[in-house]
Scaffold this active site. Sequence first.
Site, PDB file in Angstrom:
ATOM      1  N   ASP A  30       0.838  -1.214   0.000  1.00 18.99           N
ATOM      2  CA  ASP A  30       0.000   0.000   0.000  1.00 18.99           C
ATOM      3  C   ASP A  30       0.871   1.262   0.000  1.00 18.99           C
ATOM      4  O   ASP A  30       1.705   1.455   0.883  1.00 18.99           O
ATOM      5  CB  ASP A  30      -0.911  -0.030   1.230  1.00 18.99           C
ATOM      6  CG  ASP A  30      -2.083   0.939   1.109  1.00 18.99           C
ATOM      7  OD1 ASP A  30      -1.856   2.140   0.905  1.00 18.99           O
ATOM      8  OD2 ASP A  30      -3.227   0.471   1.218  1.00 18.99           O
ATOM      9  N   SER A  61      -7.201   4.250  -1.063  1.00 15.82           N
ATOM     10  CA  SER A  61      -7.034   2.795  -0.996  1.00 15.82           C
ATOM     11  C   SER A  61      -8.350   2.066  -1.204  1.00 15.82           C
ATOM     12  O   SER A  61      -8.364   0.937  -1.709  1.00 15.82           O
ATOM     13  CB  SER A  61      -6.452   2.401   0.365  1.00 15.82           C
ATOM     14  OG  SER A  61      -5.147   2.878   0.511  1.00 15.82           O
ATOM     15  N   HIS A  69      -9.237  -1.963   7.726  1.00 18.47           N
ATOM     16  CA  HIS A  69      -8.828  -0.842   6.876  1.00 18.47           C
ATOM     17  C   HIS A  69      -9.260  -1.099   5.430  1.00 18.47           C
ATOM     18  O   HIS A  69      -9.676  -2.202   5.083  1.00 18.47           O
ATOM     19  CB  HIS A  69      -7.308  -0.674   6.979  1.00 18.47           C
ATOM     20  CG  HIS A  69      -6.871   0.763   6.998  1.00 18.47           C
ATOM     21  ND1 HIS A  69      -5.874   1.246   6.172  1.00 18.47           N
ATOM     22  CD2 HIS A  69      -7.278   1.807   7.748  1.00 18.47           C
ATOM     23  CE1 HIS A  69      -5.698   2.540   6.415  1.00 18.47           C
ATOM     24  NE2 HIS A  69      -6.534   2.909   7.363  1.00 18.47           N
ATOM     25  N   THR A  97      -8.080  -1.606   2.320  1.00 21.49           N
ATOM     26  CA  THR A  97      -7.662  -2.651   1.382  1.00 21.49           C
ATOM     27  C   THR A  97      -8.248  -4.012   1.728  1.00 21.49           C
ATOM     28  O   THR A  97      -8.939  -4.616   0.895  1.00 21.49           O
ATOM     29  CB  THR A  97      -6.122  -2.712   1.262  1.00 21.49           C
ATOM     30  OG1 THR A  97      -5.623  -1.407   1.010  1.00 21.49           O
ATOM     31  CG2 THR A  97      -5.696  -3.646   0.146  1.00 21.49           C
ATOM     32  N   GLU A 142      -1.155  -7.824   2.542  1.00 21.99           N
ATOM     33  CA  GLU A 142      -0.878  -6.398   2.360  1.00 21.99           C
ATOM     34  C   GLU A 142       0.236  -5.905   3.285  1.00 21.99           C
ATOM     35  O   GLU A 142       0.150  -6.040   4.508  1.00 21.99           O
ATOM     36  CB  GLU A 142      -2.131  -5.549   2.610  1.00 21.99           C
ATOM     37  CG  GLU A 142      -1.881  -4.073   2.300  1.00 21.99           C
ATOM     38  CD  GLU A 142      -3.001  -3.142   2.736  1.00 21.99           C
ATOM     39  OE1 GLU A 142      -3.244  -2.150   2.041  1.00 21.99           O
ATOM     40  OE2 GLU A 142      -3.633  -3.414   3.784  1.00 21.99           O
ATOM     41  N   ASP A 182       2.382   2.882   3.040  1.00 22.70           N
ATOM     42  CA  ASP A 182       1.518   4.041   2.838  1.00 22.70           C
ATOM     43  C   ASP A 182       1.531   4.993   4.033  1.00 22.70           C
ATOM     44  O   ASP A 182       1.651   6.210   3.874  1.00 22.70           O
ATOM     45  CB  ASP A 182       0.092   3.542   2.605  1.00 22.70           C
ATOM     46  CG  ASP A 182      -0.914   4.654   2.389  1.00 22.70           C
ATOM     47  OD1 ASP A 182      -0.808   5.347   1.370  1.00 22.70           O
ATOM     48  OD2 ASP A 182      -1.808   4.823   3.232  1.00 22.70           O
ATOM     49  N   HIS A 194       2.461   8.934   4.160  1.00 20.21           N
ATOM     50  CA  HIS A 194       1.636  10.027   4.691  1.00 20.21           C
ATOM     51  C   HIS A 194       2.419  10.836   5.737  1.00 20.21           C
ATOM     52  O   HIS A 194       2.320  12.055   5.796  1.00 20.21           O
ATOM     53  CB  HIS A 194       0.374   9.472   5.355  1.00 20.21           C
ATOM     54  CG  HIS A 194      -0.708   9.078   4.407  1.00 20.21           C
ATOM     55  ND1 HIS A 194      -1.386   9.990   3.636  1.00 20.21           N
ATOM     56  CD2 HIS A 194      -1.237   7.862   4.106  1.00 20.21           C
ATOM     57  CE1 HIS A 194      -2.304   9.344   2.904  1.00 20.21           C
ATOM     58  NE2 HIS A 194      -2.223   8.057   3.166  1.00 20.21           N
ATOM     59  N   ASP A 198      -1.735   0.076  -4.549  1.00 20.65           N
ATOM     60  CA  ASP A 198      -3.012   0.699  -4.859  1.00 20.65           C
ATOM     61  C   ASP A 198      -2.820   2.113  -5.413  1.00 20.65           C
ATOM     62  O   ASP A 198      -3.640   2.625  -6.172  1.00 20.65           O
ATOM     63  CB  ASP A 198      -3.919   0.725  -3.624  1.00 20.65           C
ATOM     64  CG  ASP A 198      -3.168   1.092  -2.345  1.00 20.65           C
ATOM     65  OD1 ASP A 198      -1.955   1.387  -2.408  1.00 20.65           O
ATOM     66  OD2 ASP A 198      -3.804   1.085  -1.273  1.00 20.65           O
ATOM     67  N   HIS A 199      -1.685   2.736  -5.033  1.00 22.49           N
ATOM     68  CA  HIS A 199      -1.372   4.115  -5.440  1.00 22.49           C
ATOM     69  C   HIS A 199      -0.019   4.440  -4.840  1.00 22.49           C
ATOM     70  O   HIS A 199       0.452   3.755  -3.928  1.00 22.49           O
ATOM     71  CB  HIS A 199      -2.423   5.100  -4.927  1.00 22.49           C
ATOM     72  CG  HIS A 199      -2.694   4.926  -3.460  1.00 22.49           C
ATOM     73  ND1 HIS A 199      -1.778   5.269  -2.485  1.00 22.49           N
ATOM     74  CD2 HIS A 199      -3.747   4.367  -2.809  1.00 22.49           C
ATOM     75  CE1 HIS A 199      -2.256   4.947  -1.308  1.00 22.49           C
ATOM     76  NE2 HIS A 199      -3.450   4.381  -1.469  1.00 22.49           N
TER      77      HIS A 199
END
Lengths: 523, 523
Positions: free
Chosen positions: A52, A105, A156, A158, A303, A308, A312, A350-351
Site C-alpha cells: 500500500d 485505498s 482498513h 484494502t 498487504e 503508505d 503520509h 493501490d497508489h
Amino acid sequence: MYSGLVAALSALPALQLAFASSSPQHHEGHPLNSDHQGGRQGTKNFIYIVPDGYGQASQTLARDYVGFLRNGGDAQHPISVEIGADDLVIGTVKTYASDNLITDSAASATAFGCGVKTFNGAIAVDDDGSPVGSILETARLAGFKTGLVVTSRITHATPACYAAHVPDRDMESIIAEQELGYSHPLGSVVDILVGGGRCYFQPQSNENSCREDDIDLLQWAEDEGWTVMTDRASFDQVLAESDVAPALPYLGLFADSHMSYELDRDPAEQPSLLETTKAALGSLKKATESSEHGERCYFIMIEASRIDHAGHANDVAGHLHETLMYNDVMQYVQEWIDSNPDTQMLSAADHECGGLTLTGFDPYGLINSQNTPDVLGDMFEDYSGDDLAGYLRNTIFPLYGITNATEADVAEVIAMRGDSDWSKVIGAVLAREVGVNWSTGSHTAADVTLHGYAAEGKIDSLKARMSNNWDNTELPLYIEEVLGLEMDDATTALRANGTEWVPTMPVEERRRRRGLDLHAHHH
Amino acid sequence: MYSGLVAALSALPALQLAFASSSPQHHEGHPLNSDHQGGRQGTKNFIYIVPDGYGQASQTLARDYVGFLRNGGDAQHPISVEIGADDLVIGTVKTYASDNLITDSAASATAFGCGVKTFNGAIAVDDDGSPVGSILETARLAGFKTGLVVTSRITHATPACYAAHVPDRDMESIIAEQELGYSHPLGSVVDILVGGGRCYFQPQSNENSCREDDIDLLQWAEDEGWTVMTDRASFDQVLAESDVAPALPYLGLFADSHMSYELDRDPAEQPSLLETTKAALGSLKKATESSEHGERCYFIMIEASRIDHAGHANDVAGHLHETLMYNDVMQYVQEWIDSNPDTQMLSAADHECGGLTLTGFDPYGLINSQNTPDVLGDMFEDYSGDDLAGYLRNTIFPLYGITNATEADVAEVIAMRGDSDWSKVIGAVLAREVGVNWSTGSHTAADVTLHGYAAEGKIDSLKARMSNNWDNTELPLYIEEVLGLEMDDATTALRANGTEWVPTMPVEERRRRRGLDLHAHHH
C-alpha cells in the site's frame, strides 16, 4: 443515519446462515472448480500482494539501501544488488478513481479486488452504492479457502474491499462484522483474518474498544469455532501446536489499531508480516491439499499496509523498512511458488503515497534509524525533563538517524511537539540528510509497478499475458481467468436477497468527503 | 590539456580510412549476419528509443491530460485512455552510475548503449577511460545501416555514446567529428545523424559556431557524399525527392543548439521528432531491403531528448508536450513493427529528471499553454515597455496557461527576469495551478520504465525474456542476442590500433566534476 438497518442486521448472527443457504450450489463447488481444471493450466491457488502506497522510488530507495550496506557504506561506488520484488516486475498500473485522478485505498482496492471502478472511500460498492463481488468472495463461492493478512487494522480499506460492502471506509465496526461473517450476506467468506484492529472486535465495555455497541466479535468468533489470537504468545503457541500451519479458521489481531511499523516492532509483542504470511500459506496449503470436500484451492491477499502510512507521515526510515519487509515477503512468496507450482502471484500497489523522490540519495543517514516518529513522537511528548532541546539532540535525533540538525531544526521540531504533523517536521530533517524529498502528505496520481510470478512452465505465459500497462480494474480478470472463476457470480449472490443490508450514505455526504484531503486522516 | 593529440587527429580526415582498413573483416559482414540468421528468430532490425529524463509520473501526466481532453475537461470523472507507450510496458530499469547513485545521461547511455557501467560524464569509455564499443558500432561492423535521430544537439550525451568516445560529455566538438566519421577510428559508423547542434559542425569563422578551430564538418560531409540539411526547406525537398526515404548517408541539423521544444516548435522551421523518425525508418528500410551487399539490417537510436530539459527547467507544460511527442513516436514505431515484423524495439529512459510528482493533478491549466519558458523568457527580457507587471499578467502568464497568479508570483517572476532559473520560478506558478510538484532541477535515482515491442509471433518471447527489472547495462545484451551480434567485436576494433586517439582527462578534473550538481548546466 444509515446505521439503523445495519445495527439490526448486525444484531442477528443467524442472518448469515439465511443468506448462505440462499445460494447453496456455490458452496458445493463452482462448476469450473472440477470440470475446467485444464483451463487453469494447473494453477489452483492465487496470492495477491498489495504494497500500500508504494511507488517507483520506494523500490529504488530500498534496493540502494541494501546495496549500500553490502558495499560497506560506499555511496560513491554503487553495486548492483537485487531484492525480493526486483526480479518480478512485469508492468505498470493506472490507479485513478471514478471521481478523482488520485485514488484512495478504498476505490483502488475495489478496482483490483472486484474489477469495478468506483468513488474514493467506497468499500466494494459501485458508483451507485450497490455491492460488487470480490475475487475472494468469488473464490469462496467456488469452494476455495481464503485469507486476508495485513499490518494495518484488518478493517482498513484494502482488506475490507475483499469481504465487506459499505459506502464509507470509516464504517469499520460494520466492516469487522462483515469480514468475520457475523453479518455478511454470504456468511463467513474468509478463513484467515490477520493484522491489527482489535478495537473494532471488542464491545464498547472494553476500555480499548472502538465500537459504539455491545457486540463482542472476539467472543462470537470463538463460539463459531475460530482460533482467536490477540498477542504474540498465543500466535507462537498456535504455531508450535500446528507445525506453522494453524487450523482454519483463525483470527489474529495483534494490535488495537494498526500493527507497529516494522522499524518499531517489538518481536516479543507482534509477529512480522513475513511470519504471518508463512503461517497463512502453511495453513492454506494444509487445509486444501487433503480435503475430501473438493476444497482444494486457496486465494489470499497479503498487504504490506504501512508503506503508505510512512508515506503520509513523510517518514523515510519507516517507509524504507516497510518496503524492505514487502520485499522479504515477495522473496518468500517467490520461493513458495517454486515449491508449489500450482500457485501464481500478482502484486501492485493501490497508489503512490507521499510523492517520494530521490534527489541526492545518500543512504548513510538511514543505517542509524532505530525508530519511526510514531514512537519517537510519544517519547518526546512524554519527556518531563527541563532540557527539551538537549533531549531532542541527544536522544530523539540519534534514534531517528539524524546527525546534522541545525538550530532551526531543533526549534521547529520543538515548536511542533504534540502536533499531528510532528512526523513531517522531523521527517523533513532526516529527508534532507539522506537526500530525498516528499512532495505531499497524501497520495499522488502516478502509475504503480506491477509484479507477477509463476513457476517454471507458467511464468512465460504469465508474462506474455500480463506484461503491460493495465487499468487497476483489469488485474482481477487475470485471476478469474487462471482460476476459472467468474466475479459476476459473487455479485449476483450478494444481491440475491436485495441490497438493503448495505448501509447507505447520502450523496451530499459523499460529495463533501470527496473534497477532503485524501486520507491525511486515515493513518 | 588533452586537446593536442585529438586536434592533430582531427586534422587528418584520412585517418578514418587507416583505422577502418585495419579491421576489414568486420565490414565484410559479421559471421552471425548470415550464418546465424535462425538464432535471431527472423529479427533483422532494432529500434531503440530513449525518452531522456522521463519518469513514471511523466507518463501518467501525459495520459491523464489526453483523457481530460477526450472527456471534455471533466477532471471529476476520469476516463480510461491509452497513449502510445502505455501498451508497451514490460519492466523497469536501474540507472545508477559507477560513481554515483544518480546517473547523468552520459553514464547511462554508455550503459544501455555499450553495456558498460561507467562514471558520470563519460561518453562510451569505461572507468579507466578506455573506449567501449556501442551496439550501433557493433551492428555497423556487421554490415548494418545505422541512424541517430534526436531533438537535442546531436553531439549531446545520449547520441554521442553510440558513435563517439571521450571522457567528458562537454567535448562536443570532438564528439561531432567522431559521430560523423571525420576522426572515428572505424570511419563513419552512422548513416543518419539528425537533430540540433549545427554549431559544432561549423568552423569558428561562422558567427554561430561553437568550435574553436577551422574544421568545417558540414563541408566535409558534403564532400564525402552526405546529403546535408540545415533547415526545414531542405528537409522537405529531400523528402519530396525521395518519397520520404532519403538516400543514405544524410545529416540533418535543424538548430544551432537543441531543436525547439515541441510546444514552441514552428513547423515551418523545424520538423518534429515524429517526422524525422518516419524519414529515418523509411530510409533505413529502403537502403536495406534491396541491397546486394549483404547489408540487410539496421539499428537506429531515436531520442526524445528534451523531456529531460523541461524537467531540469521544472516546466510542466514543456515536459508534457515532449512526453506526448515521445508517445506519438512510440505509437508510430509500434505500427511500423506491425508492418515490418523483422524489427523489434526497446525503449527506456536514461534516468528520471526533476522529481515530478502529481500531488493534486488537474490538467485544466495545461490546455492553454502555448509556449515554454524558453520562449517566454526571451519575450519577457525583450519587453521594452514600462508595465512589466501588466505584460506578465496579460501576455506571458496567459501564454503559459497561468490564470491564478498572485501578487507575490508577479513580484517573484519579475525579480528573476533574466536569471537562468527564471523558468523554475514561472514553472512553479504553473505547477501549483495544475497540482504537480518538482523536487529538484536535476536528476533523481528512481528506476525508469522499460518498454518493448515485437510483431505477433515474437512479442511473447520478447516479454518472456525481458519482462523484469534490469540493470541498464543489461539492455543491449538483448539486442546483441536477437541480432546475433557481439559488442566485444566493436571494443576490440576500437582498440586495435591503440587508444591514444581518445582524449584524456586528469583524474582530479574528473573528481571535481563528479562533485558538481548533475547537469544543471547541461540543458
